[in-house]
Design a protein around this motif. Structure first.
Motif, PDB file in Angstrom:
ATOM      1  N   TYR A 162      34.339  48.529  34.746  1.00 31.59           N
ATOM      2  CA  TYR A 162      33.925  49.923  34.547  1.00 31.59           C
ATOM      3  C   TYR A 162      32.956  50.315  35.655  1.00 31.59           C
ATOM      4  CZ  TYR A 162      31.338  53.924  32.765  1.00 31.59           C
ATOM      5  OH  TYR A 162      30.737  55.156  32.635  1.00 31.59           O
ATOM      6  N   PHE A 163      33.126  51.533  36.174  1.00 23.89           N
ATOM      7  CA  PHE A 163      32.212  52.103  37.167  1.00 23.89           C
ATOM      8  C   PHE A 163      31.832  53.515  36.724  1.00 23.89           C
ATOM      9  CE2 PHE A 163      34.814  49.098  39.573  1.00 23.89           C
ATOM     10  CZ  PHE A 163      33.840  48.349  40.211  1.00 23.89           C
ATOM     11  N   HIS A 164      30.601  53.896  37.054  1.00 23.64           N
ATOM     12  CA  HIS A 164      30.146  55.243  36.708  1.00 23.64           C
ATOM     13  C   HIS A 164      30.914  56.301  37.502  1.00 23.64           C
ATOM     14  CE1 HIS A 164      27.540  58.546  35.548  1.00 23.64           C
ATOM     15  NE2 HIS A 164      27.302  58.801  36.829  1.00 23.64           N
ATOM     16  N   SER A 165      31.221  55.985  38.777  1.00 30.28           N
ATOM     17  CA  SER A 165      31.970  56.917  39.622  1.00 30.28           C
ATOM     18  C   SER A 165      32.866  56.119  40.554  1.00 30.28           C
ATOM     19  CB  SER A 165      31.021  57.824  40.405  1.00 30.28           C
ATOM     20  OG  SER A 165      30.156  57.056  41.222  1.00 30.28           O
ATOM     21  N   SER A 166      33.550  56.817  41.451  1.00 30.69           N
ATOM     22  CA  SER A 166      34.592  56.209  42.296  1.00 30.69           C
ATOM     23  C   SER A 166      34.103  54.932  42.976  1.00 30.69           C
ATOM     24  CB  SER A 166      35.045  57.210  43.353  1.00 30.69           C
ATOM     25  OG  SER A 166      35.665  58.334  42.753  1.00 30.69           O
ATOM     26  N   ALA A 167      34.887  53.866  42.840  1.00 28.25           N
ATOM     27  CA  ALA A 167      34.575  52.581  43.465  1.00 28.25           C
ATOM     28  C   ALA A 167      35.837  51.728  43.453  1.00 28.25           C
ATOM     29  CB  ALA A 167      33.432  51.866  42.748  1.00 28.25           C
ATOM     30  N   ASN A 168      35.945  50.841  44.434  1.00 27.15           N
ATOM     31  CA  ASN A 168      37.078  49.917  44.494  1.00 27.15           C
ATOM     32  C   ASN A 168      36.867  48.752  43.537  1.00 27.15           C
ATOM     33  OD1 ASN A 168      38.015  51.589  46.485  1.00 27.15           O
ATOM     34  ND2 ASN A 168      37.653  50.162  48.173  1.00 27.15           N
ATOM     35  N   TYR A 169      37.966  48.218  43.035  1.00 31.62           N
ATOM     36  CA  TYR A 169      37.909  47.015  42.202  1.00 31.62           C
ATOM     37  C   TYR A 169      38.403  45.847  43.049  1.00 31.62           C
ATOM     38  CZ  TYR A 169      39.183  43.566  38.683  1.00 31.62           C
ATOM     39  OH  TYR A 169      39.309  42.405  37.955  1.00 31.62           O
ATOM     40  N   THR A 170      37.594  44.787  43.148  1.00 30.87           N
ATOM     41  CA  THR A 170      37.912  43.661  44.020  1.00 30.87           C
ATOM     42  C   THR A 170      37.887  42.357  43.233  1.00 30.87           C
ATOM     43  OG1 THR A 170      36.913  44.804  45.912  1.00 30.87           O
ATOM     44  CG2 THR A 170      37.268  42.426  46.123  1.00 30.87           C
ATOM     45  N   VAL A 171      38.933  41.562  43.416  1.00 35.11           N
ATOM     46  CA  VAL A 171      38.961  40.179  42.931  1.00 35.11           C
ATOM     47  C   VAL A 171      38.692  39.305  44.149  1.00 35.11           C
ATOM     48  CG1 VAL A 171      40.325  38.387  41.816  1.00 35.11           C
ATOM     49  CG2 VAL A 171      40.630  40.780  41.143  1.00 35.11           C
ATOM     50  N   PRO A 172      37.531  38.646  44.246  1.00 35.79           N
ATOM     51  CA  PRO A 172      37.163  37.940  45.491  1.00 35.79           C
ATOM     52  C   PRO A 172      38.173  36.884  45.917  1.00 35.79           C
ATOM     53  CG  PRO A 172      35.269  38.151  44.033  1.00 35.79           C
ATOM     54  CD  PRO A 172      36.456  38.583  43.244  1.00 35.79           C
ATOM     55  N   GLN A 173      38.617  36.058  44.974  1.00 40.75           N
ATOM     56  CA  GLN A 173      39.593  35.011  45.270  1.00 40.75           C
ATOM     57  C   GLN A 173      40.704  35.088  44.232  1.00 40.75           C
ATOM     58  OE1 GLN A 173      37.459  31.286  45.420  1.00 40.75           O
ATOM     59  NE2 GLN A 173      36.486  31.758  47.378  1.00 40.75           N
ATOM     60  N   ALA A 174      41.813  35.669  44.622  1.00 39.41           N
ATOM     61  CA  ALA A 174      42.903  35.911  43.683  1.00 39.41           C
ATOM     62  C   ALA A 174      43.543  34.599  43.234  1.00 39.41           C
ATOM     63  CB  ALA A 174      43.952  36.823  44.314  1.00 39.41           C
ATOM     64  N   ARG A 175      44.001  34.600  42.002  1.00 42.32           N
ATOM     65  CA  ARG A 175      44.737  33.479  41.425  1.00 42.32           C
ATOM     66  C   ARG A 175      46.060  33.990  40.878  1.00 42.32           C
ATOM     67  NH1 ARG A 175      41.681  31.302  44.046  1.00 42.32           N
ATOM     68  NH2 ARG A 175      40.059  29.771  43.551  1.00 42.32           N
ATOM     69  N   ALA A 176      46.932  33.068  40.537  1.00 43.33           N
ATOM     70  CA  ALA A 176      48.219  33.467  39.972  1.00 43.33           C
ATOM     71  C   ALA A 176      48.030  34.241  38.673  1.00 43.33           C
ATOM     72  CB  ALA A 176      49.089  32.231  39.735  1.00 43.33           C
TER      73      ALA A 176
END
Length: 442
Positions: A162-176
Motif C-alpha cells: 500500500y502507498f499513500h500516492s503514486s509509487a512503483n512496487y519493487t520485488v528486490p530479488q524475484a523468485r518463482a
C-alpha cells in the motif's frame, strides 16, 4: 524462409534475396557456414502497456554487415505477419500488436507484445523476461500521469503493498513464487477524489535462471606418488539460454558439513581415505552475489566393503532423520543391526537349588523364525515370553525372601538349619497366581 500470404510480392522477393546474400557472405574459406544469433529487440520506455495516443520506441540490435549496395537495407520490421516500410535500426510505434525485427542473415528476433489501453488506470510491467534474483519493478499509472492516491498492489488477488500516492512496487530479488497475475487500484482527483478504480490484471512470469543441480560420480583418481587418489564428483546444472554467460559458483557438502566452500570449480575429489566410510554428499550452486542458490538432491555412494560403481551416476536416496538439502533429511546413523538377545534363565545356587518352574513355565527363545512376521508381531512375540518369565521369577524371588525373613525371625522353627547353611532338599512349587510357597515333602 517461409513467406506469409499477407506479405507483398516485393517484400517476399526482398526477403529471399536477403537470405541468398547472407548464404554467400557467411560461408568462410573452410566451407563451414557461420551461425548468427537472432537480434535483440528492446522497448523504450520498458513498459508493455501504454495509454491510447502515446508512442514508444523499438530498437533492433544485431549483426549489420557492411555491403556496397545501391540501396543498403539494415533492418526488417514486422507487425504480426505484415512487413513494415521502415528499415531503420529504431522506430516509433503506437499501434498495439506483436512486433519483431530481423537483420541480414540472422533469424527473426523474439517478439514484444504492445498493449494500448483506454482505461483510467493501467498497471505497467517490464517487457523483458525477469529472471530469478533480478529486481521485478511495476508501476500503476493514472490517465496521462495523474497522481494515484490510496494505491494498492495485488498479487493473485491478495494485497501485497500500500502507498499513500503514486509509487512503483519493487520485488528486490524475484523468485518463482513471485510469478502470477498482478493488479493495482487507487483513486484520482478528477477534479474531486473518485471512487476506487482498478487496473486490468497483468500476468508476470519469473524465469528460471538455472536448473536445480544434480550431483554425479565422474570416476576414480588413482594415487600417484605423494598425491592421494579418490572419487571425483561433479555438480551439474544448466543455465537459461539467454543467461548462459552468467558465472556460477559451486559448493560441496558431506551431511551438513561443507567439505569445499563456494568456488568456480564444478568438481570435487573425495579423498581416498574417506571412500570406505563415505556417507552422503550433495552440492549447491549459486550466483556470485548469492542472490540465487539451489541445492541438489543428496547422493548416497556404495556402502562399505563394496567396490565403487563408477558407471552408476545416480544413487537412490535413503531414508533419513536429520536436516538435508531440498527439505529432505539426512541420516547421521547407521542402520541398526539385528542382535539376538539370549533368553534369561535362573542360575541354581545354594538358595535356589531344587526349585522347580511350573509346567509350561520354562523360558522360551521367542516365536519360531520360519515364518516372516510384521514388525508389530515381532515386537509382541519378543516381549511376551520375557514378561511371563519375569513375573514367574519375581514370584519365586518373593517366596524365597519370605522364607529367609521367617528363618531370621524364628530360627527355632527350623532346627535343621542350626549346623548348616545349606538349603533343605525339599522342593518348593511356586504357584503362578500367588506369591506364597508351599512345602512339598520329598
Amino acid at each position: 524462409m517461409p513467406v506469409h500470404p499477407h506479405w507483398s510480392a516485393a517484400a517476399a522477393g526482398r526477403s529471399i534475396m536477403w537470405e541468398l546474400t547472407a548464404l554467400l557472405l557467411l560461408v568462410p574459406s573452410s566451407g563451414q557456414a557461420a551461425t548468427l544469433e537472432k537480434p535483440i529487440l528492446s522497448l523504450h520506455p520498458p513498459w508493455t502497456t501504454i495509454f491510447k495516443g502515446e508512442r514508444v520506441t523499438l530498437r533492433c540490435d544485431g549483426y549489420h554487415p557492411l555491403l556496397l549496395e545501391l540501396r543498403p537495407i539494415s533492418t526488417l520490421w514486422y507487425l504480426g505477419h505484415l512487413l513494415l516500410p521502415s528499415h531503420k535500426k529504431s522506430i516509433e510505434v503506437q499501434t498495439p500488436g506483436v512486433y519483431r525485427c530481423q537483420t541480414r542473415g540472422a533469424p527473426v528476433s523474439d517478439p514484444i507484445h504492445l498493449s494500448v489501453s483506454n482505461d483510467w488506470l493501467i498497471l505497467q510491467v517490464p517487457y523483458a523476461a525477469v529472471f530469478e534474483g533480478e529486481p521485478l519493478v511495476m508501476r500503476c499509472r493514472g490517465w496521462y500521469d495523474k497522481v494515484v492516491y490510496k494505491l494498492h498492489y495485488y498479487h493473485d488477488g491478495q494485497p501485497v503493498r500500500y502507498f499513500h500516492s503514486s509509487a512503483n512496487y519493487t520485488v528486490p530479488q524475484a523468485r518463482a513464487s513471485d510469478s502470477g497475475r498482478y493488479q493495482c487500484s487507487g483513486t484520482m482527483r478528477i477534479p474531486v477524489e473518485s471512487a476506487p478504480m482498478f487496473s486490468a490484471k497483468v500476468a508476470v512470469t519469473v524465469q528460471e535462471l538455472f536448473q536445480a543441480p544434480v550431483l554425479r560420480v565422474m570416476g576414480q583418481v588413482e594415487a600417484r606418488g605423494a598425491a592421494l587418489g579418490g572419487v571425483v564428483l561433479r555438480c551439474e546444472t544448466l543455465l537459461h539460454p539467454q543467461k548462459r554467460d552468467t558465472p556460477l559458483q559451486f559448493a560441496f557438502y558431506k551431511y551438513s558439513r561443507a567439505v569445499r566452500r563456494f568456488d568456480w570449480g564444478a568438481e570435487y575429489t573425495v579423498p581416498e581415505p574417506e571412500v570406505e566410510e563415505l556417507e552422503s554428499h550433495w552440492c549447491e550452486v549459486a550466483t556470485a552475489s548469492r542472490s540465487v542458490r539451489k541445492r541438489s538432491p543428496w547422493l548416497q555412494l556404495p556402502g562399505r566393503g563394496s567396490p565403487l560403481d563408477v558407471a552408476s551416476t545416480t544413487v537412490p536416496v535413503p531414508q533419513a532423520a536429520a536436516l538435508a538439502p531440498g527439505n529432505k533429511p539426512l541420516s547421521f546413523r547407521k542402520p541398526p543391526l539385528s542382535v539376538s538377545v539370549p533368553s534369561v534363565t535362573s542360575v541354581p545356587n545354594t538358595t535356589s537349588a531344587g526349585l522347580l518352574f511350573p509346567a509350561g513355565g520354562a523360558p522360551t527363545a521367542g516365536p519360531p523364525a520360519c515364518a516372516p512376521l510384521t514388525p508389530l508381531e515381532q515386537t509382541t512375540g519378543a516381549l511376551k515370553p520375557d514378561m511371563d518369565l519375569l513375573l514367574r521369577e519375581m514370584q519365586l524371588l518373593k517366596g524365597l525372601l519370605s522364607r529367609v525373613v521367617l528363618e531370621l525371625k524364628e530360627p527355632q522353627a527350623f532346627p535343621e538349619h542350626r549346623d548348616t547353611l545349606e538349603t533343605p532338599a525339599s522342593h518348593f512349587a511356586v504357584s503362578q497366581g500367588t506369591p506364597e510357597t508351599t512345602a512339598v515333602e520329598s
